[in-house]
Design a protein around this motif. Structure first.
Motif, PDB file in Angstrom:
ATOM      1  N   ILE A 346       0.861  -1.190   0.000  1.00 35.58           N
ATOM      2  CA  ILE A 346       0.000   0.000   0.000  1.00 35.58           C
ATOM      3  C   ILE A 346       0.896   1.239   0.000  1.00 35.58           C
ATOM      4  N   PRO A 396      -0.997  -0.291  -4.816  1.00 34.36           N
ATOM      5  CA  PRO A 396      -2.165   0.575  -4.722  1.00 34.36           C
ATOM      6  C   PRO A 396      -1.887   1.796  -3.851  1.00 34.36           C
ATOM      7  N   THR A 397      -2.484   2.914  -4.219  1.00 32.00           N
ATOM      8  CA  THR A 397      -2.311   4.154  -3.456  1.00 32.00           C
ATOM      9  C   THR A 397      -3.682   4.661  -3.038  1.00 32.00           C
ATOM     10  N   PRO A 398      -4.302   4.028  -2.042  1.00 30.15           N
ATOM     11  CA  PRO A 398      -5.644   4.464  -1.653  1.00 30.15           C
ATOM     12  C   PRO A 398      -5.632   5.666  -0.714  1.00 30.15           C
ATOM     13  N   SER A 652      -7.285  11.084  -6.033  1.00 31.29           N
ATOM     14  CA  SER A 652      -7.598   9.680  -5.717  1.00 31.29           C
ATOM     15  C   SER A 652      -7.795   8.846  -6.976  1.00 31.29           C
ATOM     16  N   TYR A 655      -4.782   7.710  -9.079  1.00 33.25           N
ATOM     17  CA  TYR A 655      -3.931   6.714  -8.442  1.00 33.25           C
ATOM     18  C   TYR A 655      -4.654   5.369  -8.447  1.00 33.25           C
ATOM     19  N   HIS A 657      -5.893   2.432  -7.006  1.00 34.29           N
ATOM     20  CA  HIS A 657      -6.040   2.014  -5.611  1.00 34.29           C
ATOM     21  C   HIS A 657      -6.646   0.627  -5.500  1.00 34.29           C
ATOM     22  N   HIS A 663      -8.793  -4.073  -2.247  1.00 33.63           N
ATOM     23  CA  HIS A 663      -9.659  -2.930  -1.941  1.00 33.63           C
ATOM     24  C   HIS A 663     -10.847  -3.358  -1.088  1.00 33.63           C
ATOM     25  N   GLY A 666     -12.161   2.270   0.143  1.00 33.39           N
ATOM     26  CA  GLY A 666     -11.234   3.032  -0.690  1.00 33.39           C
ATOM     27  C   GLY A 666     -11.186   4.503  -0.349  1.00 33.39           C
ATOM     28  N   PRO A 667     -10.488   5.249  -1.190  1.00 29.77           N
ATOM     29  CA  PRO A 667     -10.266   6.677  -0.921  1.00 29.77           C
ATOM     30  C   PRO A 667     -11.533   7.512  -0.989  1.00 29.77           C
ATOM     31  N   THR A 679      -8.762   4.215   5.097  1.00 29.34           N
ATOM     32  CA  THR A 679      -8.992   3.193   4.083  1.00 29.34           C
ATOM     33  C   THR A 679      -8.656   1.833   4.682  1.00 29.34           C
ATOM     34  N   THR A 681      -7.553  -2.212   3.477  1.00 31.21           N
ATOM     35  CA  THR A 681      -7.032  -2.984   2.358  1.00 31.21           C
ATOM     36  C   THR A 681      -6.670  -4.383   2.831  1.00 31.21           C
TER      37      THR A 681
END
Lengths: 980, 287
Positions: A346, A396-398, A652, A655, A657, A663, A666-667, A679, A681
């Motif tokens: 993450i 992922p970048t949540p 968001s 990116y 996510h 997931h 999420g964001p 968030t 994950t």
């Protein structure tokens, strides 16, 4: 053979990007009529030339013929008025060029030699009428002079020849031996050397900051006096890297005043963790804290998770895209370099920037030279940089946030974090432990070394000023790192091919090798073995270069062949550059000559201890003068539209996510897509558990009360996780201090109070610190357009990031109001605590009452809510934070696309009640059939405010205060960043 | 209790085997050079009942793994070569320049090929879809999204043809995460795709009505809302959205709301999501 250069220009027959690109350029104020984009590949060969037919083959490999065409060495026939070509400066990473080169090599089964290459650039063909000033300004929005070269031509200048083929090759004057540096100079010259760098007789220039102060230089002189010799440049540079504020955290390590002889880090951070771990006993969640590249906690009986948050502020000020990109891929390596290698799972981001609607027009130099980038350019650059890094790496970048304050206009703060996952054991080997042994080979794997990033560590320890070195700018190559990460974490680790590993970040191999050498007490490096991007680098440059995408490994000799074969099969370059020893020394050779020979003890522990003095003056700020309006509809919409409270969904959604398939929350959440506070994950397939992430940051409280600011940040980071159902006893936290002017006692006084707040609240909550980082000089010194000196310091900024383990993600709770008729509660008390609040900022004031916190009381409250959530009694939960209860209610309603009918108590002035930022509060919604059971858990401090229903948010006290359609609130919340 | 005592004896990726028997055939999932969705794709196939090996493309080129040992070849999602020179293009070149004959042989057999996201982009550049006549020319392009950058969001797609991949599927609800998914081709090719029922999935609204090109239901501007197409013989599927990223109910964007609705209607919660059907269909082909 002469160099043969060819230029292949690729264009779409109908370019889908043009509409948005054109309107974007128009929105920035350039009256263009049309735009065409052309991708240019410049191929430079020496050993052979390509025939026309071969070039056509190459062109075909570089396009999709369904929608693209190419031209070889021929100017375009597209009509235009101006041509702007943007390429890279020599030595800047050109990832597309590298891929094109590999494709050509693969197609013709050949290898390019040094001096041959493919270089990409982008040609913007602009239609319209622009003044030459406008044209220049347009070019400067398309390019960054620190990394890009720009060539501008009018149609007439373009003629029938077209653009010139430019080959950006690095030419260095050979300076390939180590110099001896005479330290027998007076203190003025010595101090200047510390500040500006070693004098280079061949160029007549200083080499860039060592960031060593006089006391440190005296200690170095004393050491070499005893050795009966002067140091070499590489020894001095190496000491400067290792002793830098960036690496040694001297301010946090130094004794402070009379009451903190062990310094802030040991007393306020480490002691808190030790005390909490001892109190938790069997329930201790920590695995490795502070000692490794990331901190780690237990995920379950077989897995651990790591977390680390870094900052990359100074590089991002100069080149936002490159700075943020190297920031995120750099902290990814702190995961790969944790234990024997955790898998990054993450990513996390945080940006503090100036208001993007302003353009402060400041300059690093006099006479309007070296302008700083506008907040909007910085924001867009850093957003893109972290995106490219995470997206290309498959992480992922949540989770993340954005905070705006004009005091970040001189220097932005860019936070980048990564969570990793790793089994505790593999085949009986504990993966979170590592140690190089004497005799192990030092192997560097990944990218090659260039001049990029030289003096990064020492540079970030100094404030940004006109002499800031441009070599600090670097662009990452996420695909090279992805290959490296995959081969280490997914293959080499579990084949047990190495005994220890660390990443190359600040200080490059000078720091990574010397750091690992502590595990076995010595190292011997053959610096001439290090693979270079280009010849002509001096040994000291190779030693401290911060070129990206490299890991250093300790490889047992009997495993070397297997490791090298594996690396080769994955096309990851790996090179033996020396061996670990037990000599007690760090020895470096360069073509058979010893150029560095320093005792490890001195290198790591020789820096003189400091004793810092602090001062603290409590300031009084004016209270805003206002009356409460009769109706608050307009006020609520204004609050939702404030940049710090409104939607930044444009970040968001660019990116990824969802990659890795974990997931859960999420964001953005709910049908109305509102940005959440936390968030969740899944990181281990098949497990019911998940990793929750949240954060707290209150720079607007800093100047009023730094101690309470720390409390607010810790409580908010924790509360975000409580709201989704993560129990308090699984939560750990991370600290990132980004301070300013840390040589001033008043600033240190604020720092001390914030750190003491960290200790008190972390201990009260029982949430251990597992990792932390500080950046102490976030100041900009330069000039305005009239050459008046300007200094802008960031507000003292403390980011607390939280990580916790959700026991069963199917019981997690999102923030959106869900079903008509559900009950709306607020949990926790609201008092008049608006100092530093968003509401006071809207009114144009600061105030003095920063929210306080009774941690013992709220801790019990959080436990009760966790129980209620684990019994699935809560339909939605959202922590009340910046902007207070009013904006929290609105966000819950917008997210659910449902109205609410709310009645608030009459005891307080309604606007103050709705926008006070008192801590410890939640808005929750509960199904009517769960009312009794929910109140059995949370009834002591939960108050019913009303019900979910209708299309409007209605808020009533003694009279109607707000009655606004949710759609209008949504518009207010989403409008500010439309068009980004 | 010390940490040592708490560590369970063996740490492995806890993979849920299918309740149905695993079929005897195996899938090969390619990796390397920035492919990044190989692990979740493997997980999805194993859950659907098919063993799957992740194989680095260089191992296939070097002959350390052999394509004839497998029945399903998967090009998973990712950012191969960082999308440089066009998404999927460089990886497709690598395949064409090194594995072409093996691949043709595989395609001639009774085998399946699946490309998801970056995998679809690779298939398109290799000409494996739409592959009207097995000449494997590039007939379609996945161009940059109309909004000009990568976007990640959940989308609904529905079958537009009845084939081995779409059997029993009403709707899939899973993420897109791509910068280049805007399917484009000539009117003649489009007509052929439609006539030959090669459009497998299209973007739609939640109620299954067409997206009609409208953002965000059609997230990239793809012609005729196309989200996935097959080869003429139906054995190769290229799909932009990622069903493997939302295998479980809790991976669905709107699951918290659905959960509340289900609870109050007395419906028990599913574990798996509808997206698993796609993988089950692929596995079912070999059963």
């Amino acid at each position: 053979m002469e160099r043969c250069v060819h230029r292949i220009e690729v264009h779409y027959t109908a370019d889908p990007r043009l509409k948005t690109r054109t309107s974007r350029i128009r929105s920035l104020g350039f009256p263009i009529d049309g735009l065409h984009l052309i991708d240019v590949y410049t191929i430079a060969m020496q050993t052979r030339d390509f025939s026309g037919e071969e070039l056509a083959d190459i062109g075909t490999q570089l396009i999709n013929p369904v929608v693209q065409k190419f031209l070889i060495d021929t100017p375009t026939r597209i009509p235009f008025d101006y041509a702007i070509e943007v390429g890279f400066l020599p030595g800047v990473t050109d990832n597309v060029g590298t891929t094109a080169r590999q494709t050509i090599e693969d197609f013709f089964s050949l290898k390019f030699i040094e001096g041959e290459g493919v270089y990409t650039s982008q040609l913007f063909l602009v239609c319209g009428t622009l003044s030459s000033r406008e044209l220049g300004k347009l070019a400067s929005t398309l390019a960054n002079p620190l990394v890009n070269r720009v060539h501008i031509r009018t149609r007439a200048e373009y003629g029938d020849k077209g653009m010139e083929a430019v080959v950006p090759v690095v030419h260095l004057h050979e300076m390939t031996s180590a110099d001896i540096v005479d330290l027998d100079i007076d203190d003025t010259d010595l101090a200047r050397m510390g500040k500006e760098g070693i004098y280079d007789s061949s160029t007549g220039l200083r080499r860039g900051p060592l960031a060593l102060d006089l006391a440190q230089l005296h200690a170095i002189r004393d050491y070499f006096d005893a050795e009966m010799r002067w140091p070499t440049d590489i020894e001095l540079e190496s000491l400067a890297q290792t002793w830098s504020e960036h690496c040694k955290h001297t301010i946090f390590a130094s004794a402070m005043d009379d009451d903190l002889p062990r310094g802030l880090y040991k007393t306020c951070i480490q002691d808190a963790t030790n005390k909490i771990r001892a109190e938790k006993g069997d329930k201790d969640i920590c695995v490795t804290v502070f000692t490794d590249n990331s901190g780690s906690i237990i995920f379950d009986d077989t897995w651990l998770v790591t977390h680390k948050v870094e900052t990359h502020n100074s590089p991002s000020a100069l080149d936002p895209f490159g700075g943020a990109l190297t920031g995120i891929v750099g902290v990814n390596r702190d995961t790969i370099g944790f234990g024997l290698g955790a898998k990054p799972c993450i990513n996390f981001y945080g940006y503090c920037v100036g208001d993007p609607d302003t353009d402060p027009a400041l300059f690093r130099g006099r006479n309007k030279t070296n302008p700083i980038l506008s907040p909007r350019q910085i924001l867009e650059g850093v957003v893109r940089g972290v995106g490219v890094g995470g997206n290309c790496s498959g992480i992922p970048t949540p989770q993340g946030w954005c905070w705006f304050d004009e005091r970040y206009g001189g220097k932005p703060l860019v936070f980048a974090g990564t969570v990793g996952v790793m089994p505790l054991e593999h085949a009986g080997r504990k993966l979170y432990e590592k140690a190089a042994l004497p005799g192990d080979l030092i192997v560097v794997a990944g990218g090659r070394v260039g001049k990029d990033g030289i003096h990064g560590a020492t540079f970030s320890s100094e404030a940004l000023d006109p002499a800031s070195p441009v070599t600090a700018v670097q662009i990452g190559d996420p695909i090279t790192q992805k290959k490296l990460s995959d081969v280490i974490v997914k293959e080499a680790r579990d084949q047990e091919l190495y005994r220890s590993i660390t990443d190359n970040g600040a200080g490059g191999i000078s720091c990574s090798v010397a750091e690992m050498a502590k595990e076995c007490n010595g190292c011997h490096v053959y610096l001439d073995k290090v693979p270079l991007k280009y010849h002509g680098m001096a040994p000291w440059e190779i030693w401290i270069s911060e070129s990206q995408e490299r890991m250093t490994l300790a490889v047992p000799p009997e495993k070397l062949t297997a490791l090298m074969n594996l690396m080769q099969s994955r096309e990851v370059e790996a090179t033996v550059i020396g061996k670990f020893t037990d000599s007690g020394k760090c020895v470096v050779e360069w073509h058979g000559n010893v150029v560095m020979d320093i005792a490890l003890d001195f290198l790591h522990d020789g820096l003189p201890k400091k004793h810092l003095k602090t001062a603290y003056t409590k300031k009084t700020h004016p209270e805003p003068d206002s009356v409460c309006p009769d109706r608050l509809d307009l006020l609520l919409r204004s609050m939702l539209g404030r940049k710090n409270l409104c939607s930044k969904e444009f970040i968001s959604i660019q990116y990824d996510h969802t990659v890795q398939g974990g997931h859960v929350l999420g964001p953005v959440q709910g049908a109305g897509r509102v940005q959440a506070a936390a968030t969740l994950t899944k990181v281990v397939p098949g497990s019911k558990k998940g990793v929750g992430l949240s954060q707290g940051l209150f720079p607007s409280y800093a100047e009023i009360d730094p101690y309470r600011m720390a409390g607010a940040a810790i409580d908010t980071a924790i509360r975000g996780l409580i709201a989704i159902g993560v129990p308090l006893d699984t939560i750990a936290i991370l600290d990132n201090f980004c301070w300013c002017s840390s040589d001033e006692p008043e600033r240190l006084g604020q720092l001390k109070r914030a750190a003491q707040g960290c200790y008190d609240y972390a201990v009260a909550f029982g949430t251990p610190f597992i990792s932390g980082k500080d950046s102490m000089y976030n100041d900009f010194s330069g000039f305005d357009a009239d050459d008046n000196p300007v200094k802008i310091s960031v507000p003292p900024t403390l980011l607390i990031s939280s990580i916790g383990i959700h026991a069963d993600v199917t019981k997690a709770v999102s923030m959106d109001a869900k079903i008509e008729g559900d009950l709306v509660y607020v949990i926790g008390d609201t008092t008049e605590e608006l100092g530093g609040s968003e509401y006071f900022a809207l009114l144009g004031g600061t105030g003095n009452t920063v929210p306080g916190l009774d941690a013992v009381m709220v801790k019990a409250r959080y436990g009760r809510l966790t129980e209620a959530i684990s019994h699935e009694l809560v339909a939605s939960a959202f922590p009340v934070s910046h902007g207070g209860l009013g904006t929290a209610l609105a966000k819950v309603a917008i997210a659910g696309q449902r109205g609410m009918d709310i009645t608030i108590p009459a005891a307080m002035r309604p606007d103050l009640y709705l926008f006070s930022e008192s801590l410890g509060r939640f808005v929750v919604t509960v199904a009517p059939d769960h009312k009794r059971e929910f109140e059995r858990y949370c009834g002591t401090d939960a108050r019913i405010l009303g019900r979910v229903g209708g299309r409007n948010l209605r808020i009533t006290s003694e009279k109607l205060l707000v009655d606004t359609p949710v759609a209008e609130l949504e518009n207010a919340y989403k409008a500010p960043f439309r068009g980004y | 209790m010390t940490l040592d005592a708490r560590i369970a004896p063996r740490a492995t990726g806890a993979t849920q085997r299918s309740t149905l028997a695993m079929i005897g055939e195996k899938a090969l999932i390619l990796s390397g050079f920035g492919i990044n969705s190989e692990m979740e794709t493997q997980e999805a196939l194993i859950r659907a009942g098919m063993e799957a090996d992740i194989v680095h493309i260089n191992d296939l080129i070097a002959g350390r793994n052999r394509l004839p040992d497998y029945r399903l070849l998967v090009f998973p999602g990712g950012f191969s070569y960082g999308d440089d020179t066009g998404a999927g293009n460089a990886y497709a070149n690598r395949v064409r320049n090194n594995l072409w004959d093996d691949l043709l042989e595989f395609l001639d057999g009774d085998n399946l090929v699946l490309g998801i996201c970056n995998g679809f982009q690779i298939l398109a550049n290799l000409g494996l879809v739409p592959s009207f006549d097995r000449r494997y020319a590039r007939e379609i392009a996945l161009m940059p999204n109309r909004i000009g950058r990568l976007e990640c969001r959940y989308v609904s797609i529905k079958p537009a043809a009845d084939n081995l991949w779409t059997r029993g599927i009403e709707r899939l609800y899973c993420p897109v995460a791509h910068g280049e998914g805007n399917l484009s081709c000539s009117p003649e090719i489009l007509l052929r795709l439609k006539r030959q029922k090669q459009i497998a999935f299209t973007y739609c609204r939640e109620d299954l009505s067409p997206a009609y090109g409208e953002y965000p239901w059609n997230p990239n501007g793809s012609v005729e809302d196309i989200a996935g197409i097959t080869s003429a013989d139906g054995k190769v599927l290229g799909l932009m959205p990622h069903p493997e990223r939302a295998m479980e109910f809790v991976n669905l964007y709107d699951w918290p709301l659905r959960k509340e609705e289900m609870r109050r209607n007395g419906v028990s919660l599913p574990t798996e999501s509808m997206n698993m059907l796609l993988f089950r269909n692929a596995v079912e082909y070999f059963r």
